[in-house]
Structure formats: structure tokens, C-alpha cells
Enzyme design. Structure first.
Site, PDB file in Angstrom:
ATOM      1  N   CYS A 132       0.874  -1.294   0.040  1.00 52.43           N
ATOM      2  CA  CYS A 132       0.073  -0.157  -0.045  1.00 52.43           C
ATOM      3  C   CYS A 132       0.786   1.341   0.094  1.00 52.43           C
ATOM      4  CB  CYS A 132      -0.855   0.031   1.046  1.00 52.43           C
ATOM      5  SG  CYS A 132      -0.249  -0.911   2.513  1.00 52.43           S
ATOM      6  N   HIS A 245      -2.968   6.110   4.324  1.00 55.51           N
ATOM      7  CA  HIS A 245      -1.508   6.334   4.758  1.00 55.51           C
ATOM      8  C   HIS A 245      -1.205   7.594   4.325  1.00 55.51           C
ATOM      9  CE1 HIS A 245      -1.712   2.104   5.886  1.00 55.51           C
ATOM     10  NE2 HIS A 245      -0.811   1.716   4.861  1.00 55.51           N
TER      11      HIS A 245
HETATM   12  N1  LIG Z   1      -4.713  -3.889   5.020  1.00 55.97           N
HETATM   13  C1  LIG Z   1      -4.164  -3.066   4.176  1.00 55.97           C
HETATM   14  O1  LIG Z   1      -4.178  -2.068   3.974  1.00 55.97           O
HETATM   15  C2  LIG Z   1      -3.498  -3.936   3.237  1.00 55.97           C
HETATM   16  C3  LIG Z   1      -2.955  -3.208   1.988  1.00 55.97           C
HETATM   17  C4  LIG Z   1      -2.316  -4.192   1.162  1.00 55.97           C
HETATM   18  C5  LIG Z   1      -2.120  -5.701   1.365  1.00 55.97           C
HETATM   19  N2  LIG Z   1      -2.548  -6.146   2.469  1.00 55.97           N
HETATM   20  C6  LIG Z   1      -2.555  -7.390   2.470  1.00 55.97           C
HETATM   21  O2  LIG Z   1      -3.689  -8.253   2.542  1.00 55.97           O
HETATM   22  C7  LIG Z   1      -3.621  -9.486   3.274  1.00 55.97           C
HETATM   23  C8  LIG Z   1      -4.944  -9.332   4.283  1.00 55.97           C
HETATM   24  O3  LIG Z   1      -5.128  -8.066   4.855  1.00 55.97           O
HETATM   25  P1  LIG Z   1      -6.458  -7.687   5.770  1.00 55.97           P
HETATM   26  O4  LIG Z   1      -5.911  -6.383   6.321  1.00 55.97           O
HETATM   27  O5  LIG Z   1      -7.678  -7.848   5.041  1.00 55.97           O
HETATM   28  O6  LIG Z   1      -6.406  -8.758   7.332  1.00 55.97           O
HETATM   29  P2  LIG Z   1      -7.460  -9.156   7.955  1.00 55.97           P
HETATM   30  O7  LIG Z   1      -8.616  -8.319   8.286  1.00 55.97           O
HETATM   31  O8  LIG Z   1      -6.719  -9.654   9.329  1.00 55.97           O
HETATM   32  O9  LIG Z   1      -8.099 -10.599   7.220  1.00 55.97           O
HETATM   33  C9  LIG Z   1      -7.506 -11.630   6.862  1.00 55.97           C
HETATM   34  C10 LIG Z   1      -8.286 -12.692   5.974  1.00 55.97           C
HETATM   35  O10 LIG Z   1      -7.448 -13.822   5.638  1.00 55.97           O
HETATM   36  C11 LIG Z   1      -8.273 -14.767   5.962  1.00 55.97           C
HETATM   37  N3  LIG Z   1      -7.458 -15.966   6.544  1.00 55.97           N
HETATM   38  C12 LIG Z   1      -6.628 -16.253   7.520  1.00 55.97           C
HETATM   39  N4  LIG Z   1      -6.185 -17.494   7.425  1.00 55.97           N
HETATM   40  C13 LIG Z   1      -6.612 -18.236   6.407  1.00 55.97           C
HETATM   41  C14 LIG Z   1      -6.244 -19.468   6.090  1.00 55.97           C
HETATM   42  N5  LIG Z   1      -5.583 -20.141   6.540  1.00 55.97           N
HETATM   43  N6  LIG Z   1      -6.976 -19.840   4.951  1.00 55.97           N
HETATM   44  C15 LIG Z   1      -7.843 -18.994   4.051  1.00 55.97           C
HETATM   45  N7  LIG Z   1      -7.919 -17.618   4.566  1.00 55.97           N
HETATM   46  C16 LIG Z   1      -7.348 -17.396   5.759  1.00 55.97           C
HETATM   47  C17 LIG Z   1      -9.118 -14.406   6.954  1.00 55.97           C
HETATM   48  O11 LIG Z   1     -10.233 -15.672   7.021  1.00 55.97           O
HETATM   49  P3  LIG Z   1     -10.950 -15.764   8.465  1.00 55.97           P
HETATM   50  O12 LIG Z   1     -11.694 -14.596   8.842  1.00 55.97           O
HETATM   51  O13 LIG Z   1     -11.571 -17.061   8.035  1.00 55.97           O
HETATM   52  O14 LIG Z   1     -10.100 -16.034   9.399  1.00 55.97           O
HETATM   53  C18 LIG Z   1      -9.406 -13.229   6.642  1.00 55.97           C
HETATM   54  O15 LIG Z   1     -10.555 -13.125   5.574  1.00 55.97           O
HETATM   55  C19 LIG Z   1      -2.455  -9.247   3.930  1.00 55.97           C
HETATM   56  O16 LIG Z   1      -1.498 -10.280   2.974  1.00 55.97           O
HETATM   57  C20 LIG Z   1      -1.924  -8.093   3.788  1.00 55.97           C
HETATM   58  O17 LIG Z   1      -0.628  -7.989   4.065  1.00 55.97           O
HETATM   59  C21 LIG Z   1      -3.305  -5.424   3.375  1.00 55.97           C
END
Ligand SMILES: NC(=O)c1ccc[n+]([C@@H]2O[C@H](COP(=O)([O-])OP(=O)(O)OC[C@H]3O[C@@H](n4cnc5c(N)ncnc54)[C@H](OP(=O)(O)O)[C@@H]3O)[C@@H](O)[C@H]2O)c1
Length: 355
Positions: A132, A245
Site C-alpha cells: 500500500c 496512509h
Molecule cells: N490492510 C491493508 O491495507 C493491506 C494493504 C495491502 C495488502 N494487504 C495484505 O492483504 C492481506 C490481508 O489483509 P487484511 O488487512 O484484510 O487482514 P485481515 O482483516 O486480518 O483478514 C485476513 C483474511 O485472511 C483470511 N485467512 C486467514 N487465515 C486463512 C487461512 N488459513 N486460509 C484462508 N484464509 C485465511 C481470514 O479469514 P478468516 O476470517 O476465516 O480468519 C480473513 O479473511 C495481507 O496479506 C496483507 O498484507 C493489506
């Protein structure tokens, strides 16, 4: 080849902050979704989510779940992407991965939609969505690269807690409530309280003293801008902001550039909006950028520490969940559809030249 009128799209991590934003952005932009598959961990499997007028049951993200999928938007962390993205690609899906797992892999395009969409042409089933902090920086740097050349960049980030995910949003809220109630602020997601604080630690530390987040800005910017030797340094700081950000950016250019010229260059980039009237207290703000898809640039001024008018200082703000993650992922999907590159290059070649 004619385009399919509707595609089967999977969202992996559909219950997460980014995954939910992806589903929302697909709907808002009218992406041609036929079937929408929502995938998450086994913990969420079986739950039903309402998307517009469809009630969709969440399924566990396993290899078979990608059979028949055209595009899979991954946002469930790097471990899941490392394991499942190749399985999805093997089954014919094209993965647009939001984690750090594949970004620096040679042959995997790392794409910001308005900077390097042509890099998508050679994809072999996996495309990476940048970090991001890098995302919002790249279109701004592109404008300067193309007009006056880039010599050196120093970026300091002020990153919101939603960049960490749902747990971090809850942690900041909990600490604010604890503060108001005069109670102890408990930290579990971050190593220190994030409320009323600024943490110069995002992701893990590397041997060179930088954090991984800082090094992502360095290496991903070089790859996206096609400038492998670009001199760039970053300090990444987590701040108690929920969404968006902000970045203080210092750029040394090859040729002289004035702030007025730079504002015109930035304003000409698709998706970049200049907000720069300090006399009216008008400049990009995290709370105003939240919920928007644009990248906002302001506080553009000459950097007097660089000779010959070749230095600029600026402030860049964008919603990390939208342009920083979901919106760019959907824009990549749109670019693939527009160019008829949804299928991996090897699969396209098979269709064009059947044996
Ligand atoms: N937040 C940002 O601004 C941002 C920006 C760029 C990239 N990212 C990337 O995007 C990804 C997710 O971020 P987020 O902020 O959305 O995190 P989050 O809110 O913590 O959500 C995590 C997601 O991953 C799923 N998950 C966890 N363990 C899993 C498994 N074993 N198998 C399948 N699904 C699983 C969770 O499902 P459950 O609900 O079933 O646990 C949930 O849907 C990360 O790689 C992060 O680095 C985030």
C-alpha cells in the site's frame, strides 16, 4: 478472441478488511462478475454473507475451490498466497495477489494500474498487487520520472492501523476506550500501545536495520518504475489513524522542476488529485482520503537542501484499503479484461496456436 460477458471471480480472505473492500469495489465498478466465490479459513466456512441481492456462503480456501475460476483476488496473507496461488493458477485461474509473497519474483508482474499496466502482458497466472505505501507513491514518482528524471527519493510514511487488518483496528479502538476509562492500554497486535503513539516498526526487522515494510517501498518502487538502481530510502511509521496512509516525500530530480510545474505534472496523472492551497488549510488529509479511490498530493514545495532547483518536498495521502489494496487489484482485473489477457500467457498461446 471475444471477451467473456461474465467471469467467475474468487475472493480469498473475503472476511478480512481488504477482502470485504474487494467485494465492495467489484460491485461499485460493475466488474463483470458472473459467479462470486467467497473464500476464507475453515473458521468462517459455512457463514453466509449478503452481497447486493445475493446471499453467498463462505467456503474454505482449498485448491478445489478454484476449479472454474477466471480471476482470484487473494488477500489472506503471504503464507496462504505462497501455498494456494500456484494451485489456483494450475487450475486455470489468474491470481491477483495482495500479499508480499510473489511481488519480487522474476516473471511476476508487479503492477500499479496507471503506471505499468503493460507489464501484465507476460503474466503466467500470478500478478502481484504492490504494498500500500508503494502503491500511492508510484504514480507520483512516475510523473517526475517521465518529465524531469529521478535521482534520489526519501520517504517517511504515517500508516494507518487498517493496514495491519481487522485485529489492529479493534486494538486501537480498545486502547482509546481504555484511555478514556482511565484503564491500562493493552497491546497484543503491536509491541507497544498504538493509541496516542507513533511506532517506527512495521513488519519485521531485516539485518540491514530497515523493516521489511521500508524495504518493500525500496524494492517494489524500483521494479514498478523500471528503475532497478533508483536511490530510495524509507522510514515507515504506524500512527493511530484508522484508514489512509500519509507520506512525506523528498525527491531529488535530474533536471530542475518548480512546484507549479510539479503540480501540473501530478494533476495530469489518472487517479491523482492535487490539493494544495495552504493559505486555506487545504492539503491532503487521511480522514478525507478514506473511502476514496484517488491519490491526493499537496504541500508541494521546493526543497532548499537540493541545489539548482532539483529538489521537491510533498505530502501524499491515499486510502490504503482502496487504492492501496482493493481498488488497484480490481483495476488490474479490468486491465486484463480490456486487453484480453485474463488467461496466462502460456494458455493464451495455446488458444492462438492449437497443436
Ligand atoms: N490492510 C491493508 O491495507 C493491506 C494493504 C495491502 C495488502 N494487504 C495484505 O492483504 C492481506 C490481508 O489483509 P487484511 O488487512 O484484510 O487482514 P485481515 O482483516 O486480518 O483478514 C485476513 C483474511 O485472511 C483470511 N485467512 C486467514 N487465515 C486463512 C487461512 N488459513 N486460509 C484462508 N484464509 C485465511 C481470514 O479469514 P478468516 O476470517 O476465516 O480468519 C480473513 O479473511 C495481507 O496479506 C496483507 O498484507 C493489506
Amino acid at each position: 478472441m471475444s471477451q467473456p460477458t461474465s467471469l467467475t471471480v474468487a475472493v480469498v480472505g473475503a472476511t478480512g478488511v481488504v477482502g470485504r473492500t474487494m467485494v465492495q469495489v467489484l460491485g461499485e465498478r460493475g466488474f463483470p462478475v458472473g459467479e462470486l466465490r467467497l473464500l476464507a479459513s475453515g473458521r468462517s466456512a459455512g457463514r453466509t454473507v449478503q452481497v447486493g441481492d445475493r446471499a453467498i456462503q463462505i467456503r474454505e480456501a482449498v485448491g478445489e475451490a478454484f476449479d472454474g475460476v477466471d480471476i482470484a483476488l487473494f488477500s489472506a496473507g503471504a503464507d496462504i498466497s505462497r501455498e494456494l496461488a500456484p494451485q489456483a493458477a494450475e487450475r486455470g485461474a489468474t491470481v491477483i495477489d495482495n500479499s508480499s509473497a510473489w511481488r519480487m519474483e522474476p516473471g511476476v508482474p508487479l503492477v500499479v494500474s496507471q503506471v505499468n499496466p503493460e507489464d501484465l502482458e507476460g503474466h503466467d497466472g500470478i500478478v502481484a498487487n504492490p504494498n500500500c505505501s508503494t502503491m500511492q507513491l508510484a504514480p507520483v514518482l512516475m510523473a517526475l520520472r517521465d518529465a524531469v528524471g529521478l535521482e534520489r527519493i526519501v520517504v517517511d510514511t504515517y500508516q494507518s492501523v487498517s493496514g495491519t487488518g481487522a485485529d489492529a483496528i479493534a486494538e486501537l479502538e480498545g486502547q482509546i476506550l481504555a484511555h478514556v476509562a482511565g484503564e491500562e492500554k493493552r497491546a497484543s497486535v503491536y509491541p507497544h500501545p498504538i493509541a496516542f503513539n507513533a511506532l517506527p516498526e512495521i513488519d519485521t526487522f531485516l539485518e540491514n536495520g530497515y523493516t521489511k515494510e521500508e524495504w518493500k517501498v525500496v524494492s517494489e518502487s524500483r521494479k514498478i518504475l523500471h528503475l532497478p538502481a533508483l536511490r530510495i530510502s524509507c522510514t515507515a511509521v504506524r500512527v493511530p489513524v484508522f484508514v489512509s496512509h500519509s507520506e512525506a516525500v523528498h525527491v531529488e530530480t535530474r533536471d530542475p522542476v518548480t512546484p507549479d510545474q510539479a503540480r501540473r505534472l501530478f494533476g495530469a496523472v489518472k487517479g491523482v488529485v492535487v490539493q494544495d492551497d495552504p493559505s486555506m488549510h487545504h492539503y491532503p488529509l487521511a480522514i478525507n482520503a478514506a473511502g476514496r479511490d484517488e491519490i491526493f498530493v499537496g504541500r508541494v514545495r521546493q526543497d532548499p537542501s537540493v541545489r539548482d532547483g532539483r529538489g521537491l518536498a510533498l505530502w501524499v495521502v491515499s486510502d490504503n484499503l482502496r487504492k492501496g489494496a482493493a481498488t488497484n487489484a480490481v483495476e488490474i482485473a479490468e486491465a486484463l479484461v480490456e486487453r484480453d489477457w485474463v488467461r496466462a500467457r502460456t494458455r493464451r498461446a495455446l488458444v492462438e496456436a492449437p497443436a
